[in-house]
Design an enzyme around this catalytic site. Sequence first.
Site, PDB file in Angstrom:
ATOM      1  N   GLY A  12     -14.563  48.164 -33.893  1.00  0.00           N
ATOM      2  CA  GLY A  12     -14.765  46.792 -34.373  1.00  0.00           C
ATOM      3  C   GLY A  12     -15.290  45.884 -33.281  1.00  0.00           C
ATOM      4  N   SER A  39      -8.924  49.101 -32.795  1.00  0.00           N
ATOM      5  CA  SER A  39      -7.661  49.066 -32.084  1.00  0.00           C
ATOM      6  C   SER A  39      -7.643  47.887 -31.120  1.00  0.00           C
ATOM      7  CB  SER A  39      -7.488  50.387 -31.318  1.00  0.00           C
ATOM      8  OG  SER A  39      -6.564  50.205 -30.289  1.00  0.00           O
ATOM      9  N   VAL A  47     -18.657  42.006 -23.470  1.00  0.00           N
ATOM     10  CA  VAL A  47     -19.845  41.356 -22.912  1.00  0.00           C
ATOM     11  C   VAL A  47     -20.962  41.510 -23.945  1.00  0.00           C
ATOM     12  CG1 VAL A  47     -19.509  41.441 -20.407  1.00  0.00           C
ATOM     13  CG2 VAL A  47     -20.225  43.490 -21.629  1.00  0.00           C
ATOM     14  N   LYS A  78     -32.265  30.158 -26.887  1.00  0.00           N
ATOM     15  CA  LYS A  78     -32.879  30.913 -25.791  1.00  0.00           C
ATOM     16  C   LYS A  78     -34.375  31.066 -26.065  1.00  0.00           C
ATOM     17  CE  LYS A  78     -32.744  35.540 -23.696  1.00  0.00           C
ATOM     18  NZ  LYS A  78     -32.184  36.901 -23.775  1.00  0.00           N
ATOM     19  N   PRO A  96     -41.423  34.697 -21.903  1.00  0.00           N
ATOM     20  CA  PRO A  96     -41.151  33.787 -23.024  1.00  0.00           C
ATOM     21  C   PRO A  96     -41.073  34.528 -24.354  1.00  0.00           C
ATOM     22  CG  PRO A  96     -43.506  33.827 -22.578  1.00  0.00           C
ATOM     23  CD  PRO A  96     -42.872  34.837 -21.622  1.00  0.00           C
ATOM     24  N   VAL A 187      -7.475  55.726 -33.377  1.00  0.00           N
ATOM     25  CA  VAL A 187      -7.856  57.070 -33.804  1.00  0.00           C
ATOM     26  C   VAL A 187      -7.485  58.022 -32.679  1.00  0.00           C
ATOM     27  CG1 VAL A 187      -9.825  58.571 -34.322  1.00  0.00           C
ATOM     28  CG2 VAL A 187      -9.778  56.224 -35.214  1.00  0.00           C
ATOM     29  N   THR A 344     -31.258  43.868 -24.833  1.00  0.00           N
ATOM     30  CA  THR A 344     -31.775  44.600 -25.990  1.00  0.00           C
ATOM     31  C   THR A 344     -30.718  45.327 -26.826  1.00  0.00           C
ATOM     32  OG1 THR A 344     -32.160  46.467 -24.521  1.00  0.00           O
ATOM     33  CG2 THR A 344     -34.038  45.025 -24.959  1.00  0.00           C
ATOM     34  N   GLY A 435     -41.754  49.421 -31.972  1.00  0.00           N
ATOM     35  CA  GLY A 435     -41.291  49.004 -30.642  1.00  0.00           C
ATOM     36  C   GLY A 435     -41.130  47.497 -30.615  1.00  0.00           C
TER      37      GLY A 435
HETATM   38  P1  FAD Z   1     -17.355  48.017 -28.002  1.00  0.00           P
HETATM   39  O1  FAD Z   1     -17.493  46.547 -27.885  1.00  0.00           O
HETATM   40  O2  FAD Z   1     -16.808  48.747 -26.834  1.00  0.00           O
HETATM   41  O3  FAD Z   1     -16.439  48.280 -29.255  1.00  0.00           O
HETATM   42  C1  FAD Z   1     -15.822  49.538 -29.465  1.00  0.00           C
HETATM   43  C2  FAD Z   1     -14.803  49.428 -30.571  1.00  0.00           C
HETATM   44  O4  FAD Z   1     -14.266  50.700 -30.817  1.00  0.00           O
HETATM   45  C3  FAD Z   1     -13.635  48.506 -30.252  1.00  0.00           C
HETATM   46  O5  FAD Z   1     -13.267  47.779 -31.406  1.00  0.00           O
HETATM   47  C4  FAD Z   1     -12.513  49.482 -29.906  1.00  0.00           C
HETATM   48  O6  FAD Z   1     -11.250  48.958 -30.166  1.00  0.00           O
HETATM   49  C5  FAD Z   1     -12.865  50.615 -30.854  1.00  0.00           C
HETATM   50  N1  FAD Z   1     -12.291  51.886 -30.462  1.00  0.00           N
HETATM   51  C6  FAD Z   1     -12.597  52.656 -29.394  1.00  0.00           C
HETATM   52  N2  FAD Z   1     -11.814  53.745 -29.353  1.00  0.00           N
HETATM   53  C7  FAD Z   1     -11.002  53.661 -30.442  1.00  0.00           C
HETATM   54  C8  FAD Z   1      -9.961  54.472 -30.965  1.00  0.00           C
HETATM   55  N3  FAD Z   1      -9.573  55.606 -30.350  1.00  0.00           N
HETATM   56  N4  FAD Z   1      -9.357  54.082 -32.100  1.00  0.00           N
HETATM   57  C9  FAD Z   1      -9.716  52.936 -32.732  1.00  0.00           C
HETATM   58  N5  FAD Z   1     -10.680  52.129 -32.286  1.00  0.00           N
HETATM   59  C10 FAD Z   1     -11.315  52.494 -31.141  1.00  0.00           C
HETATM   60  N6  FAD Z   1     -26.021  43.465 -25.162  1.00  0.00           N
HETATM   61  C11 FAD Z   1     -26.861  42.479 -25.505  1.00  0.00           C
HETATM   62  O7  FAD Z   1     -27.490  42.538 -26.572  1.00  0.00           O
HETATM   63  N7  FAD Z   1     -27.015  41.390 -24.681  1.00  0.00           N
HETATM   64  C12 FAD Z   1     -26.392  41.298 -23.481  1.00  0.00           C
HETATM   65  O8  FAD Z   1     -26.542  40.295 -22.799  1.00  0.00           O
HETATM   66  C13 FAD Z   1     -25.569  42.377 -23.071  1.00  0.00           C
HETATM   67  N8  FAD Z   1     -24.948  42.381 -21.859  1.00  0.00           N
HETATM   68  C14 FAD Z   1     -24.207  43.466 -21.483  1.00  0.00           C
HETATM   69  C15 FAD Z   1     -23.670  43.541 -20.196  1.00  0.00           C
HETATM   70  C16 FAD Z   1     -22.950  44.683 -19.788  1.00  0.00           C
HETATM   71  C17 FAD Z   1     -22.427  44.774 -18.406  1.00  0.00           C
HETATM   72  C18 FAD Z   1     -22.715  45.737 -20.709  1.00  0.00           C
HETATM   73  C19 FAD Z   1     -21.923  46.930 -20.317  1.00  0.00           C
HETATM   74  C20 FAD Z   1     -23.222  45.658 -21.988  1.00  0.00           C
HETATM   75  C21 FAD Z   1     -23.990  44.550 -22.379  1.00  0.00           C
HETATM   76  N9  FAD Z   1     -24.559  44.482 -23.639  1.00  0.00           N
HETATM   77  C22 FAD Z   1     -25.390  43.451 -23.975  1.00  0.00           C
HETATM   78  C23 FAD Z   1     -24.268  45.511 -24.638  1.00  0.00           C
HETATM   79  C24 FAD Z   1     -23.253  44.963 -25.640  1.00  0.00           C
HETATM   80  O9  FAD Z   1     -22.087  44.580 -24.983  1.00  0.00           O
HETATM   81  C25 FAD Z   1     -22.947  46.014 -26.687  1.00  0.00           C
HETATM   82  O10 FAD Z   1     -24.119  46.539 -27.211  1.00  0.00           O
HETATM   83  C26 FAD Z   1     -22.169  45.431 -27.826  1.00  0.00           C
HETATM   84  O11 FAD Z   1     -21.070  44.725 -27.378  1.00  0.00           O
HETATM   85  C27 FAD Z   1     -21.742  46.497 -28.792  1.00  0.00           C
HETATM   86  O12 FAD Z   1     -20.695  47.244 -28.284  1.00  0.00           O
HETATM   87  P2  FAD Z   1     -19.980  48.255 -29.256  1.00  0.00           P
HETATM   88  O13 FAD Z   1     -19.543  47.518 -30.461  1.00  0.00           O
HETATM   89  O14 FAD Z   1     -20.873  49.438 -29.429  1.00  0.00           O
HETATM   90  O15 FAD Z   1     -18.749  48.751 -28.382  1.00  0.00           O
END
Ligand code: FAD
Length: 500
Positions: A12, A39, A47, A78, A96, A187, A344, A435
Site C-alpha cells: 500500500g 502492513s 520518498v 513544477k 523544462p 504477508v 520517473t 518513451g
Molecule cells: P513502497 O513505498 O516501499 O511500498 C511497499 C508496500 O508494500 C508498503 O505498503 C509495505 O507495507 C508493503 N509490504 C512490503 N512487504 C510486505 C509484507 N510482507 N506484507 C504486507 N505488506 C508488505 N519517485 C518519483 O516519482 N519521484 C521522486 O522524486 C522519487 N524520489 C525517490 C527517492 C529515493 C531515494 C527513492 C529510493 C525512491 C524515489 N522515488 C521517487 C520512487 C518512489 O518512492 C516509489 O516509486 C514509490 O514510492 C512507489 O513505491 P512502492 O509503492 O513501489 O513501494
Amino acid sequence: MSARIQVVIVGGGTAGWMTAATLAMSFAGRLADVTLIESEDIGTVGVGEATVPHIRFFNQRLGIDEADFIRRTNATFKLGIEFRDWGRIGDSYIHPFGDFGHDIDGLPFHQYWAHATRGGADGLPKLEDCSLPIVAARDNRFTPPLEDPRSIGSTYSYAYQFDATLYAAYLRDYAEARGVVRIEGRVDAVEQKDDGIGAVRLADGRRIAGDLFIDCSGFRALLIDGALKVGHEDWSHWLPCDAAWAVPTANAGALTPYTRATAREAGWQWRIPLQHRTGNGHVFSTRFTDPETARSVLMDNLEGEALAEPRMLRFRTGRRHRQWVGNCVAIGLSAGFLEPLESTSIHLIQLAIGKLIELFPSGGVFDPADEAEFNRAMALEYDRVRDFLVLHYCATDRDDTPFWRYMRTMTLPSSLTEKIAEFRERGIVASYREGMFLPASWLAVYYGQRIMPDRLNPLIADIPMATSRDHVARVAAACASAAKAMPLHEDYIARIKAAA
Ligand code: FAD
C-alpha cells in the site's frame, strides 16, 4: 473461477494505492473485486515527491479535482528541474516541461538558435530565454498553460511536487470509497500454483486467495522475486548510485516552481519544495564515497533548518527481466528502480497501470500474448528512461573526482551512443515512437551539458543569419513578457487554498 476476477494487491505504497484507485474506478463491482494488503509495521519507502506532467492525466482520469488535490497533498507546481554543476562546476540549466519556441516553417526552433549562435553570442538571447517555462521558473512564477496553440502561453506543461504519503492516503480514501477492501497484515508466505500465485498467507494465519496478484511490495518484491524468482537486470555499471540520505527542512526563500538537482562529488542532491516543507536528499554511490561523508555533504548543503534526523535508503538500479509472469504483475519498486534523477518512478507506475488496464485479463483469461506485450512495453520504457538518465552523467566535462571520471568514460548503452551521435552530427533528436521524454527534454540536456551539433538541418543554410537572429529575439521577448504577466507561484497556491 467467478465471473468477477479477484484481484489481490500486495503493498500500500504509492504504487499499491495508485493501482487500487485505478482498478476501482475502471472495474470494481463489474469485472473485478479488489483487495489490498499492507502492513503498517513495515511501512512504505516514504520518498517520491517530484513527478512529471503525465501525473495530471492520471489524476484527471480518476476525476480528481486539482484544487482539492493541491490542498490535501501540500502540493506545489513544477515547471521543470534545474541542474546545477552537471556539465561543469558553476553551470546551471533547466530541463523544462515544454518547448523551446515554436517550429518555424517546419524547422525546429532550436535549429534557428544554433544557427544564430554561429553569427556570434553578442546580444543573442540564450536558448533558455526562449522557453517560457524556464523563464517563468527562474522568476518563481506559475500559471497553467493556455489552450490557444498560437500563443506562446500554450508551449508548456507542468507537474506537481507533493507529499507522497498524503497522496497515497488520498488515493486510499478514493479507492475504499469505490469498494476496494484493505487488509492490514503482514504477508509471510506465498502459495504457488502451476501458472503463478494461488494465495498469500498473513502472519495471523489468514489466507487470501485470488486470480490476479499485483506485487506492489516495494524493494522486497515478495511475489515477483521472493516467490517467482524473476531475476533483476543490474544497471549499476551505468547508474552506480545505490543509496540516498533524505531529510526534510523548513522552507527557506521563495517557493520555487521547480525541483533542483545539484551534482556532488559522488552523486547529486535533490531539493523539492512543498507547501509546508522542503524535501532534500543526497543520492550517492557507495563505490565512490562512504555513507558518513555522504551524510555530511547533505547536512552541510541545506538551505533551511532540518526538521528531522536524516535517514538512509539503499537501492539497486535496474529492472526485472519480466514484470508480468503468469497471474502476477509487478508494479512500482518491485518492478525496478532507476534512481530518482528526473523523477520517473511514479510515471513508470502510471504506465504499468495503464498497460495493465489495456491488457486486463477480463473473466480471468490470461493470454500469454498479453503478458508478452506488457513485458515488451515496460522493458522499452525502462530502457529509454535509463538512456536519458545516463546522458546526464556521461555528458560532462567534469573530471574532478573518481566518480565523474568513471561516468564520463564508461561504456554507454548502444542505443544512447547512437542517439548522441545523431544529435552531434546534425542536431537531430530522433523521436521515439514510445518513451516518455520528448525532443525538448533531450535538447535541454544536450545544450545544457554542452553537447552542440556539428552540422544543422541543410534547409537552415538558405536562411539569412539576420532572420534566425530575429526569430530568436522575438521568441525571447515573447517569453519575457508572458512570464512577467504570471502570478508568483506562492500567490497562485495561496489563491487555491483561499478558495477552499
Ligand atoms: P513502497 O513505498 O516501499 O511500498 C511497499 C508496500 O508494500 C508498503 O505498503 C509495505 O507495507 C508493503 N509490504 C512490503 N512487504 C510486505 C509484507 N510482507 N506484507 C504486507 N505488506 C508488505 N519517485 C518519483 O516519482 N519521484 C521522486 O522524486 C522519487 N524520489 C525517490 C527517492 C529515493 C531515494 C527513492 C529510493 C525512491 C524515489 N522515488 C521517487 C520512487 C518512489 O518512492 C516509489 O516509486 C514509490 O514510492 C512507489 O513505491 P512502492 O509503492 O513501489 O513501494
